[in-house]
Design an enzyme around this catalytic site. Structure first.
Site, mmCIF file in Angstrom:
data_model
loop_
_atom_site.group_PDB
_atom_site.id
_atom_site.type_symbol
_atom_site.label_atom_id
_atom_site.label_comp_id
_atom_site.label_asym_id
_atom_site.label_seq_id
_atom_site.Cartn_x
_atom_site.Cartn_y
_atom_site.Cartn_z
ATOM 1 N N ASN A 1 -8.295 32.681 -6.679
ATOM 2 C CA ASN A 1 -6.976 33.567 -6.444
ATOM 3 C C ASN A 1 -7.618 34.938 -6.111
ATOM 4 O O ASN A 1 -8.249 35.562 -6.797
ATOM 5 C CB ASN A 1 -6.370 33.661 -7.713
ATOM 6 C CG ASN A 1 -5.205 34.540 -7.470
ATOM 7 O OD1 ASN A 1 -4.857 35.339 -6.833
ATOM 8 N ND2 ASN A 1 -4.217 34.579 -8.582
ATOM 9 N N CYS B 1 -0.501 40.485 -6.594
ATOM 10 C CA CYS B 1 -0.678 39.409 -5.492
ATOM 11 C C CYS B 1 0.227 39.561 -4.331
ATOM 12 O O CYS B 1 0.158 38.538 -3.346
ATOM 13 C CB CYS B 1 -0.790 38.101 -6.212
ATOM 14 S SG CYS B 1 -1.735 37.964 -7.572
ATOM 15 N N HIS C 1 1.171 32.164 -1.721
ATOM 16 C CA HIS C 1 0.034 32.977 -2.405
ATOM 17 C C HIS C 1 -0.687 31.793 -3.096
ATOM 18 O O HIS C 1 -0.209 30.945 -3.899
ATOM 19 C CB HIS C 1 0.536 34.075 -3.577
ATOM 20 C CG HIS C 1 -0.526 34.515 -4.561
ATOM 21 N ND1 HIS C 1 -1.776 34.866 -3.796
ATOM 22 C CD2 HIS C 1 -0.614 34.434 -5.700
ATOM 23 C CE1 HIS C 1 -2.461 35.316 -4.942
ATOM 24 N NE2 HIS C 1 -1.716 35.086 -6.143
HETATM 25 N N1 ACO Z 1 -11.747 25.930 -19.881
HETATM 26 C C1 ACO Z 1 -11.572 25.156 -20.850
HETATM 27 N N2 ACO Z 1 -10.509 25.468 -21.610
HETATM 28 C C2 ACO Z 1 -9.598 26.532 -21.327
HETATM 29 C C3 ACO Z 1 -10.025 27.375 -20.314
HETATM 30 C C4 ACO Z 1 -11.035 26.852 -19.264
HETATM 31 N N3 ACO Z 1 -11.332 27.906 -18.453
HETATM 32 N N4 ACO Z 1 -8.890 28.350 -20.198
HETATM 33 C C5 ACO Z 1 -8.260 28.132 -21.176
HETATM 34 N N5 ACO Z 1 -8.659 27.122 -21.797
HETATM 35 C C6 ACO Z 1 -7.871 26.330 -23.126
HETATM 36 C C7 ACO Z 1 -7.218 27.393 -23.767
HETATM 37 O O1 ACO Z 1 -8.138 28.281 -24.847
HETATM 38 C C8 ACO Z 1 -6.192 26.642 -24.543
HETATM 39 O O2 ACO Z 1 -6.778 26.026 -25.729
HETATM 40 P P1 ACO Z 1 -6.116 25.674 -26.990
HETATM 41 O O3 ACO Z 1 -4.959 24.882 -26.661
HETATM 42 O O4 ACO Z 1 -7.085 25.108 -27.806
HETATM 43 O O5 ACO Z 1 -5.709 27.161 -27.666
HETATM 44 C C9 ACO Z 1 -5.815 25.911 -23.578
HETATM 45 O O6 ACO Z 1 -7.014 25.362 -22.527
HETATM 46 C C10 ACO Z 1 -4.738 25.827 -22.637
HETATM 47 O O7 ACO Z 1 -4.110 24.822 -22.270
HETATM 48 P P2 ACO Z 1 -2.865 24.954 -21.432
HETATM 49 O O8 ACO Z 1 -2.087 25.609 -22.092
HETATM 50 O O9 ACO Z 1 -2.361 23.414 -21.301
HETATM 51 O O10 ACO Z 1 -3.387 25.372 -19.892
HETATM 52 P P3 ACO Z 1 -2.576 25.405 -18.891
HETATM 53 O O11 ACO Z 1 -2.185 24.145 -18.415
HETATM 54 O O12 ACO Z 1 -1.158 26.332 -18.971
HETATM 55 O O13 ACO Z 1 -3.364 25.907 -17.765
HETATM 56 C C11 ACO Z 1 -3.445 28.158 -16.439
HETATM 57 C C12 ACO Z 1 -3.601 27.443 -17.967
HETATM 58 C C13 ACO Z 1 -4.455 27.503 -15.549
HETATM 59 C C14 ACO Z 1 -3.871 29.589 -16.700
HETATM 60 C C15 ACO Z 1 -2.231 28.117 -16.253
HETATM 61 O O14 ACO Z 1 -1.335 28.506 -17.299
HETATM 62 C C16 ACO Z 1 -1.717 28.877 -14.889
HETATM 63 O O15 ACO Z 1 -2.338 28.584 -13.755
HETATM 64 N N6 ACO Z 1 -0.849 29.880 -15.022
HETATM 65 C C17 ACO Z 1 -0.688 30.725 -13.711
HETATM 66 C C18 ACO Z 1 -1.495 31.955 -14.205
HETATM 67 C C19 ACO Z 1 -2.153 32.381 -12.787
HETATM 68 O O16 ACO Z 1 -2.224 31.756 -11.560
HETATM 69 N N7 ACO Z 1 -2.420 33.611 -12.783
HETATM 70 C C20 ACO Z 1 -2.933 34.602 -11.912
HETATM 71 C C21 ACO Z 1 -2.215 35.647 -11.523
HETATM 72 S S1 ACO Z 1 -0.809 35.475 -11.086
HETATM 73 C C22 ACO Z 1 -0.626 34.789 -9.573
HETATM 74 O O17 ACO Z 1 -1.247 35.065 -8.961
HETATM 75 C C23 ACO Z 1 0.744 34.394 -9.315
#
Ligand code: ACO
Length: 325
Positions: free
Chosen positions: A282, A115, A252
Site C-alpha cells: 500500500n 490514500c 486504491h
Molecule cells: N503477522 C501475523 N499475525 C498478525 C500480523 C502479521 N503481520 N498482523 C496482525 N496479526 C495478528 C494479530 O495480532 C491478531 O492476533 P490475535 O487474534 O491473536 O490478537 C490477528 O493476526 C488478527 O487477525 P485478523 O483479525 O483475522 O486479521 P484480519 O483478517 O482482520 O487482517 C488486516 C488484518 C490485514 C490488517 C485487515 O484487517 C486489513 O487489511 N484491513 C484494512 C487495513 C488497511 O488496508 N489499511 C491500510 C490503510 S487504509 C487504506 O489504504 C484503505
C-alpha cells in the site's frame, strides 16, 4: 456541446531499488509470508534506503513530462498528494518546481487526503482546468510510508511500501460525451467521524514528531469495500456508463481482499481489475498513479481505454474519477 476536458497526456512512476519480501519482514517481526499473502495479497514492497519523497516525485515527474512530450516550462501547476513530505513546510510541490525549473508563477501545493490524495488532487486540477484558471498541470502521488510505520508493529509494518506516480493533465476541448478523452466525471467524499480509525499517533502540533500509523484494520476494511464501490458507481452514473462499458477498474491498492470485494460488488470480471498491491504494497496516495503509469508503460492500458479510479483512506476520505486515457 463543446466542453473543456482535462486530458491525461503523460504518465510517470518511480520505485526505490530496494525490494523487501515477506520473508525479509519475518526476520524482524513475528509474521510469515503465508499470513501476509493470505490476509493482504502482498508479496513484496519497495522501501526507500536514502531517498526522500521528493526524490520519488521528481523522478516520476520527469518520466511523465517525457511521455507527455512537454517541458517543465509548460506547467501552470504542480500538486503533490502526500502524507510524508520531506519537510513540514514548504510543500513537496515547491521542491519539484525548483528542481524541474518551472517558470515563475507556476502554482505549487501539496494535498493531504491520505490514500485518496491522488483522486482529490486530480479532481481539483480538473475543476481548475474547466474554469480556465490553468491549462497544464502535473498531478503527483508520492509517499515514503516506510518512515511513518513502527517497524516493531506487525499489524501495520507489513502493509505499506514507498514510491511515486505522476500524471500530466492538459486542457482540451471535448464534445461533452463519454466518448471524449480525459476526465469525464469525479466525486469526492469524507466523513471525519472516523478520524480515529486510521491515523498517526502524534503530529507536529501535538508531539512535534510525525507519529506512527495506527488503525482499526477490521473497520477500515469494511468501510473501504463500500466506499470504493460507491465512488466508482457514482462516477459511472454521472457519465452515463455502466461497468460493462468500462475497460478497467483501478481501486486504491490497500489489500487484495478489498480490491476483489470491490470488483465483485461492481460485477466486473477479475481480469478488468488492476492489481499492483502484490509487488507495491500500500503506497497510499502514490498507489493509483503508480499503477496507471506502470500499466501504461507495459502496454496494458492503452489510449482510448475507459478507467474507473476509486480510492479510500484516512479521514475517512474517499472518491472516484472516470477517465478515458
Ligand atoms: N503477522 C501475523 N499475525 C498478525 C500480523 C502479521 N503481520 N498482523 C496482525 N496479526 C495478528 C494479530 O495480532 C491478531 O492476533 P490475535 O487474534 O491473536 O490478537 C490477528 O493476526 C488478527 O487477525 P485478523 O483479525 O483475522 O486479521 P484480519 O483478517 O482482520 O487482517 C488486516 C488484518 C490485514 C490488517 C485487515 O484487517 C486489513 O487489511 N484491513 C484494512 C487495513 C488497511 O488496508 N489499511 C491500510 C490503510 S487504509 C487504506 O489504504 C484503505
Amino acid at each position: 456541446m463543446t466542453l473543456i476536458r482535462s486530458e491525461l497526456i503523460g504518465f510517470g512512476h518511480y520505485l526505490p531499488a530496494k525490494v523487501v519480501t515477506n520473508d525479509d519482514l519475518a526476520k524482524i517481526v513475528d509474521t510469515s509470508d503465508e499470513w501476509i499473502r493470505t490476509r493482504t495479497g502482498i508479496v513484496s514492497r519497495h522501501i526507500s534506503e536514502n531517498e526522500a519523497t521528493s526524490d520519488f516525485a521528481y523522478n516520476a515527474a520527469q518520466m511523465a513530462l517525457k511521455t507527455a512530450g512537454i517541458t517543465a516550462e509548460d506547467l501552470d501547476m504542480i500538486i503533490v498528494a502526500t502524507v510524508t513530505p520531506d519537510n513540514t513546510t514548504p510543500s513537496v510541490a515547491a521542491q519539484i518546481s525548483g528542481r524541474l525549473g518551472t517558470k515563475s508563477g507556476t502554482i505549487c501545493t501539496d494535498i493531504s487526503a491520505a490514500c485518496s490524495g491522488f483522486v482529490y488532487a486530480l479532481t481539483m486540477v480538473d475543476n481548475m482546468i474547466r474554469l480556465g484558471q490553468i491549462k497544464t498541470a502535473l498531478v503527483i502521488g508520492a509517499e515514503t510510508l516506510s518512515k511513518l510505520v513502527d517497524w516493531t508493529d506487525r499489524n501495520t509494518c507489513v502493509l505499506f511500501g514507498d514510491g511515486a506516480g505522476a500524471v500530466v493533465v492538459r486542457a482540451r476541448e471535448g464534445n461533452g460525451t463519454s466518448a471524449d478523452t480525459g476526465v469525464l466525471a469525479t466525486k469526492l467524499y469524507a466523513d471525519g467521524s472516523h478520524y480515529d480509525s486510521l491515523r498517526t499517533l502524534g503530529g507536529v502540533s501535538t508531539t512535534q514528531t510525525s507519529g506512527f500509523v495506527t488503525m482499526d484494520g477490521k473497520e477500515v476494511f469494511k468501510y473501504a469495500v463500500n466506499a470504493l464501490t460507491q465512488a466508482a458507481e457514482v462516477v459511472m452514473q454521472q457519465a452515463g456508463v455502466t461497468s460493462e462499458d468500462v475497460d478497467w477498474i483501478l481501486p486504491h491498492q490497500a489489500n487484495i481482499r478489498i480490491i476483489e470485494g470491490v470488483g465483485k460488488k461492481l460485477n466486473v470480471p477479475e481480469e478488468k481489475v488492476i492489481v499492483t498491491v502484490d509487488h507495491h504494497g500500500n503506497t497510499s496516495a502514490a498507489s493509483i498513479p503508480l499503477a496507471l503509469s506502470e500499466n501504461y508503460a507495459a502496454g496494458r492500458l492503452k489510449k482510448g481505454d475507459l478507467v474507473v479510479l476509486t480510492a479510500m483512506g484516512a479521514g475517512f476520505t474517499w472518491g472516484g474519477a472516470l477517465v478515458r486515457i
